[in-house]
Scaffold this motif. Structure first.
Motif, PDB file in Angstrom:
ATOM      1  N   LEU A   1       0.938  -1.376  -0.013  1.00  0.00           N
ATOM      2  CA  LEU A   1       0.088   0.014   0.009  1.00  0.00           C
ATOM      3  C   LEU A   1       1.051   1.325   0.016  1.00  0.00           C
ATOM      4  O   LEU A   1       1.772   1.398   0.890  1.00  0.00           O
ATOM      5  N   HIS A   2       0.575   2.029  -0.805  1.00  0.00           N
ATOM      6  CA  HIS A   2       1.252   3.314  -1.097  1.00  0.00           C
ATOM      7  C   HIS A   2       2.839   3.343  -1.366  1.00  0.00           C
ATOM      8  O   HIS A   2       2.980   4.240  -2.306  1.00  0.00           O
ATOM      9  N   TRP A   3       3.512   2.426  -1.209  1.00  0.00           N
ATOM     10  CA  TRP A   3       4.945   2.158  -1.641  1.00  0.00           C
ATOM     11  C   TRP A   3       4.885   1.825  -3.133  1.00  0.00           C
ATOM     12  O   TRP A   3       5.585   2.106  -3.837  1.00  0.00           O
ATOM     13  N   ASP A   4       3.744   1.298  -3.529  1.00  0.00           N
ATOM     14  CA  ASP A   4       3.349   1.061  -4.984  1.00  0.00           C
ATOM     15  C   ASP A   4       2.556   2.402  -5.625  1.00  0.00           C
ATOM     16  O   ASP A   4       1.750   2.068  -6.775  1.00  0.00           O
ATOM     17  N   HIS A   5       2.822   3.502  -5.284  1.00  0.00           N
ATOM     18  CA  HIS A   5       1.967   4.700  -5.591  1.00  0.00           C
ATOM     19  C   HIS A   5       1.962   4.805  -7.184  1.00  0.00           C
ATOM     20  O   HIS A   5       2.946   4.580  -7.755  1.00  0.00           O
ATOM     21  N   PRO A   6       0.829   5.324  -7.845  1.00  0.00           N
ATOM     22  CA  PRO A   6       0.789   5.534  -9.076  1.00  0.00           C
ATOM     23  C   PRO A   6       1.525   6.775  -9.534  1.00  0.00           C
ATOM     24  O   PRO A   6       1.828   7.600  -8.756  1.00  0.00           O
ATOM     25  N   LEU A   7       1.994   6.555 -10.726  1.00  0.00           N
ATOM     26  CA  LEU A   7       2.510   7.994 -11.483  1.00  0.00           C
ATOM     27  C   LEU A   7       1.586   8.864 -11.866  1.00  0.00           C
ATOM     28  O   LEU A   7       0.742   8.570 -12.639  1.00  0.00           O
ATOM     29  N   LEU A   8       1.339   9.876 -11.230  1.00  0.00           N
ATOM     30  CA  LEU A   8       0.186  11.070 -11.351  1.00  0.00           C
ATOM     31  C   LEU A   8       0.370  11.586 -12.610  1.00  0.00           C
ATOM     32  O   LEU A   8       1.435  12.263 -12.823  1.00  0.00           O
ATOM     33  N   PRO A   9      -0.618  11.700 -13.524  1.00  0.00           N
ATOM     34  CA  PRO A   9      -0.659  12.382 -14.583  1.00  0.00           C
ATOM     35  C   PRO A   9      -0.831  13.858 -14.506  1.00  0.00           C
ATOM     36  O   PRO A   9      -1.542  14.391 -13.890  1.00  0.00           O
ATOM     37  N   HIS A  10      -0.065  14.742 -15.317  1.00  0.00           N
ATOM     38  CA  HIS A  10      -0.341  16.151 -15.350  1.00  0.00           C
ATOM     39  C   HIS A  10      -1.442  16.560 -15.780  1.00  0.00           C
ATOM     40  O   HIS A  10      -2.180  15.782 -16.419  1.00  0.00           O
ATOM     41  N   TRP A  11      -2.332  17.635 -15.418  1.00  0.00           N
ATOM     42  CA  TRP A  11      -3.587  17.944 -15.670  1.00  0.00           C
ATOM     43  C   TRP A  11      -3.903  18.295 -17.207  1.00  0.00           C
ATOM     44  O   TRP A  11      -4.957  18.260 -17.733  1.00  0.00           O
ATOM     45  N   ASP A  12      -2.494  18.583 -17.871  1.00  0.00           N
ATOM     46  CA  ASP A  12      -2.628  19.115 -19.394  1.00  0.00           C
ATOM     47  C   ASP A  12      -2.241  17.883 -19.878  1.00  0.00           C
ATOM     48  O   ASP A  12      -1.097  17.509 -19.670  1.00  0.00           O
ATOM     49  N   SER A  13      -3.022  17.258 -20.681  1.00  0.00           N
ATOM     50  CA  SER A  13      -2.836  16.182 -21.440  1.00  0.00           C
ATOM     51  C   SER A  13      -1.552  16.115 -22.274  1.00  0.00           C
ATOM     52  O   SER A  13      -0.884  15.185 -22.597  1.00  0.00           O
TER      53      SER A  13
ATOM     54  N   THR B   1       9.255  13.805  -7.514  1.00  0.00           N
ATOM     55  CA  THR B   1       9.082  13.487  -8.805  1.00  0.00           C
ATOM     56  C   THR B   1       9.057  11.973  -9.136  1.00  0.00           C
ATOM     57  O   THR B   1       8.818  11.594 -10.343  1.00  0.00           O
ATOM     58  N   ASN B   2       9.064  11.048  -8.047  1.00  0.00           N
ATOM     59  CA  ASN B   2       8.802   9.613  -8.138  1.00  0.00           C
ATOM     60  C   ASN B   2       7.420   9.465  -8.298  1.00  0.00           C
ATOM     61  O   ASN B   2       6.818   8.297  -8.785  1.00  0.00           O
ATOM     62  N   ILE B   3       6.610  10.395  -7.879  1.00  0.00           N
ATOM     63  CA  ILE B   3       5.007  10.231  -8.235  1.00  0.00           C
ATOM     64  C   ILE B   3       4.605  11.430  -9.032  1.00  0.00           C
ATOM     65  O   ILE B   3       3.298  10.981  -9.693  1.00  0.00           O
ATOM     66  N   ARG B   4       5.112  12.429  -9.141  1.00  0.00           N
ATOM     67  CA  ARG B   4       4.729  13.607  -9.871  1.00  0.00           C
ATOM     68  C   ARG B   4       5.988  13.948 -10.874  1.00  0.00           C
ATOM     69  O   ARG B   4       6.603  14.711 -10.617  1.00  0.00           O
ATOM     70  N   PRO B   5       6.058  13.164 -11.850  1.00  0.00           N
ATOM     71  CA  PRO B   5       7.382  13.301 -12.838  1.00  0.00           C
ATOM     72  C   PRO B   5       7.812  14.781 -13.284  1.00  0.00           C
ATOM     73  O   PRO B   5       8.942  15.029 -13.653  1.00  0.00           O
ATOM     74  N   TRP B   6       6.576  15.260 -13.541  1.00  0.00           N
ATOM     75  CA  TRP B   6       6.489  16.560 -14.161  1.00  0.00           C
ATOM     76  C   TRP B   6       6.663  17.747 -13.166  1.00  0.00           C
ATOM     77  O   TRP B   6       6.457  19.086 -13.750  1.00  0.00           O
TER      78      TRP B   6
END
Length: 385
Positions: free
Chosen positions: A58-70, A300-305
């Motif tokens: 749980l949470h260690w497998d956090h998804p990479l969150l996409p930027h709101w601008d496609s 940046t490991n969950i919000r690379p942008w």
């Protein structure tokens, strides 16, 4: 096969003074360190899980969150992390990809806090059955935290998250639940006011999502639905993000404000240059100002942008600058962001060098307990009521 928690800890252990002190028996540790500073608070997260204790990560497998601008999002990777070697963080914990339910992990955390002279942990809290977007419900972990904290003379307060349906009525219900279920525990924190009265203290995250008119129905003593002058009254701290929130917080009936973010310059509230004027406003309005200090920021490991919001630790100097700014502003209580918010790289928990799927940052040339030691060094600065 997945490694056991003990194996993970052994793999990541470093035979230095910090580790030896964490491994002291409780009596020796308590003798070595004086009473914790109850004006030093730290935000604490219990959302981590692993197969041994939770049946899955749980949470260690956090998804990479996409930027709101496609269009921007298309330039960055997608997917989620794959623990234990690949975790949703830029640093790697000395305890490995742990579970927040593991009693040995909870004990180790309390030992680290005690070493750092931290007196109060503010536990990230959702009502029973509710959870954040990436984990499971965690209210049932609170009794474990309270018991472990009491063992080390640490107190526990609540950082109430913006759960679905949060309004003045559900907030009253939540505070009532917290007081009735946990209020009699010896580790339950009560803040001593200038009048000598002691009341539970609550941090309210993203408080600005509810209007001042709604909050006033809960916090204005003249409102019919007010929590004031009831058995559930407390000290309620709102999150200050924008400058306009100061007046909104005052009209809402809050007792004070905190700034949470560990990114100097990211918001009005988190900018050190504003803390003296915020403190002056609070003093003039009979409000408590609790600035939030942090050792750095990187997510940046969950919000690379999001690299523009990275704040380099500068080998501890960033943290000391924040603590110094809080002291110069005249704050008597400080909140530390964070003990273990690994996703955003604000943790002061012990981290170790780690090679593998990703190039993890570390605290070198300092030891894993460097940020605990810096915290302890500053503990005496914030010792007044």
């Amino acid at each position: 096969m997945e490694k056991s928690q003990n194996q993970l800890q052994a793999d990541n252990a470093t035979p230095d003074t910090d580790t030896k002190e964490v491994n002291m028996n409780a009596e020796t540790l308590l003798e070595k360190y004086s009473v914790p500073n109850y004006n030093f608070h730290t935000f604490y997260y219990t959302w981590y899980g692993n197969p041994q204790f939770d049946g899955k990560y749980l949470h260690w497998d956090h998804p990479l969150l996409p930027h709101w601008d496609s269009k921007v999002a298309a330039a960055f990777p997608k997917g989620r992390h794959s623990p234990p070697d690949d975790i949703g963080a830029n640093f790697y914990p000395a305890l490995g990809a742990y579970s927040s339910r593991d009693p040995t992990v909870i004990d180790a955390h309390m030992r680290q806090m005690r070493m750092a002279a931290i007196g109060v942990l503010a536990i990230s809290w959702y009502p029973p059955g509710m959870k954040d977007d990436n984990g499971e419900a965690t209210d049932d972990i609170v009794p474990l935290i309270l018991d472990a904290a009491h063992k080390y003379q640490i107190r526990v307060t609540f950082h109430i998250e913006p759960f679905k349906g949060r309004d003045e009525k559900t907030m009253f219900d939540c505070v009532k639940y917290i007081v009735e279920k946990y209020g009699e525990h010896p580790a339950f924190f009560r803040y001593k006011t200038k009048t000598g009265k002691t009341l539970p203290l609550y941090y309210i995250y993203d408080s600005y999502l509810l209007s001042p008119e709604n909050w006033a129905r809960l916090l204005n003593p003249n409102a019919k639905t007010s929590i004031r002058n009831t058995p559930y009254d407390g000290i309620f701290l709102a999150l200050l993000v924008e400058e306009k929130h100061k007046r909104a917080i005052l009209s809402s009936g809050f007792d004070g404000m905190y700034t949470y973010f560990a990114t100097n310059g990211f918001t009005y509230g988190s900018s050190y240059r504003n803390w003296k004027s915020i403190k002056a406003f609070c003093d003039a309005s009979s409000l408590i100002f609790v600035p939030s200090v942090g050792p750095g920021y990187i997510d940046t490991n969950i919000r690379p942008w999001n690299s523009q919001n990275t704040r380099n630790r500068i080998k501890g100097r960033y943290y000391e600058t924040a603590l110094s700014a809080a002291a110069e502003a005249g704050a008597q209580v400080v909140s530390i962001t964070s003990f273990n918010e690994w996703h955003e790289g604000t943790q002061i928990e012990m981290a170790v060098p780690k090679a593998g799927h990703t190039a993890y940052l570390d605290y070198l040339p300092h030891k894993p307990g460097n940020y605990l030691q810096i915290t302890r060094k500053w503990a005496d600065t914030f010792s007044g009521e």
